[in-house]
Design a protein around this motif. Structure first.
Motif, PDB file in Angstrom:
ATOM      1  N   SER A 120       2.210  -6.133   3.048  1.00 19.12           N
ATOM      2  CA  SER A 120       3.445  -5.671   2.428  1.00 19.12           C
ATOM      3  C   SER A 120       4.032  -6.826   1.618  1.00 19.12           C
ATOM      4  O   SER A 120       3.639  -7.993   1.798  1.00 19.12           O
ATOM      5  N   TYR A 121       4.980  -6.509   0.750  1.00 15.58           N
ATOM      6  CA  TYR A 121       5.620  -7.570  -0.032  1.00 15.58           C
ATOM      7  C   TYR A 121       6.332  -8.556   0.893  1.00 15.58           C
ATOM      8  O   TYR A 121       6.308  -9.770   0.669  1.00 15.58           O
ATOM      9  N   GLU A 142       5.466  -9.350   3.946  1.00 16.28           N
ATOM     10  CA  GLU A 142       4.463 -10.199   4.594  1.00 16.28           C
ATOM     11  C   GLU A 142       3.964 -11.284   3.654  1.00 16.28           C
ATOM     12  O   GLU A 142       3.729 -12.427   4.073  1.00 16.28           O
ATOM     13  N   SER A 186      -3.541  -6.218  -2.348  1.00 17.69           N
ATOM     14  CA  SER A 186      -2.114  -5.925  -2.223  1.00 17.69           C
ATOM     15  C   SER A 186      -1.493  -5.714  -3.595  1.00 17.69           C
ATOM     16  O   SER A 186      -0.669  -4.801  -3.792  1.00 17.69           O
ATOM     17  N   HIS A 244       0.148  -2.084  -4.309  1.00 19.06           N
ATOM     18  CA  HIS A 244       1.585  -1.984  -4.568  1.00 19.06           C
ATOM     19  C   HIS A 244       1.855  -1.325  -5.918  1.00 19.06           C
ATOM     20  O   HIS A 244       2.803  -0.550  -6.058  1.00 19.06           O
TER      21      HIS A 244
END
Length: 302
Positions: A114-115, A117, A249, A253
């Motif tokens: 995730s952003y 993380e 990622s 995203h």
């Protein structure tokens, strides 16, 4: 042609299935992905002419973009709902998704971060050490631009156009592409270049390489891997992490945020089941606008 089917599917989801607006939007997004894929692949069959093989190829394609298996399963569920609608409305006589299987990946994809993380990993860097500023510049650039680890270790100073907000990347097969870079990554690159790299003694042959080790030599891919693994451990992240996780990622995203798939592939320099020749040419400003609209790192830099 597909616009009318999409409109009918939307009405069916709302009136017949009584779904909430966010659920309807999710189903329509899944259908939009299929429509974009058909456009990119140069085929435009109607719903009753799509084969299971074409749908299977579509699933492999989104897997190559970095979609998690959970996202792939959700998209497949959305397509099955669409064909349930098509059968009810007698648009099709058969359901091509009936025997559809999830794509068998050639290798297990790294977990997607995730952003939050990614920010936690970057925050775990010790900036009191010279390599800290370098490592932060590496990770900010990898996530901002979706680079392969081979592309980050070979990145050249002569390929940085930071005033214009772009970098030139030499990818697989020596193919070059221009990729927009966010303001956070630009600032960190400038800090590293001015305050760390400019004071290093550089080994012959590495004069144009951006990221160097303490001995003034280019970093290895293994070194990047070890840096990321250690930072993930410090940040308390239990997922299986590798440099490619940042690239996955980046793509995930963007795609899950609704970005145009052609723009994502252009920025990744990604070879898919479709060939690069059929991609629609995208101008640089469109790529920049896409990142500013959909990429968390770009939004947060405003």
């Amino acid at each position: 042609m597909w616009a009318s089917y999409k409109k009918g599917f939307k009405a069916w989801l709302r009136l017949e299935k009584s779904l909430a607006d966010h659920s309807v939007a999710a189903y329509l997004h899944d259908l939009d992905l299929l429509i974009q894929y058909l456009d990119i692949s140069g085929t435009a069959p109607s719903p009753d002419n799509i084969s299971p093989e074409q749908l299977q190829a579509f699933l492999r394609w989104i897997a190559e973009l970095g979609m998690s298996q959970r996202s792939q399963a959700r998209i497949l569920s959305g397509l099955r709902s669409f064909y349930t609608y098509c059968l009810v409305e007698q648009i099709t006589k058969t359901d091509p998704t009936a025997l559809l299987e999830a794509p068998k990946l050639q290798r297990k994809l790294p977990d997607t971060l995730s952003y939050e993380e990614i920010e936690a990993i970057i925050s775990a860097i010790d900036l009191s050490k010279p390599e800290g500023e370098r490592n932060k510049a590496i990770l900010e650039t990898m996530y901002s631009c979706g680079l392969r680890v081979s592309e980050i270790v070979s990145l050249q100073i002569s390929c940085l156009y930071l005033d214009s907000g772009f970098i030139r990347v030499i990818g697989k097969g020596n193919k070059e592409r221009l990729v927009p870079i966010g303001e956070k990554a630009i600032r960190q690159l400038e800090i590293y270049l001015k305050l760390v790299r400019s004071y290093q003694i550089i080994k012959p042959g590495a004069e144009d390489i951006v990221f160097l080790n303490r001995r003034g030599q280019p970093l290895t891919r293994v070194m990047i891997f070890l840096v990321i693994k250690e930072l993930a451990k410090k940040a308390g992240i239990q997922k299986s992490i590798s440099p490619h996780t940042f690239r996955h990622s980046f793509a995930t995203h963007l795609v899950e945020g609704g970005a145009d798939l052609r723009a994502v592939q252009e920025m990744l320099g990604h070879e898919s089941i479709t060939t690069t020749e059929i991609y629609t040419h995208l101008d640089r400003e469109f790529l920049r606008r896409t990142l500013h609209e959909f990429h968390p790192a770009f939004r947060s830099s405003i």
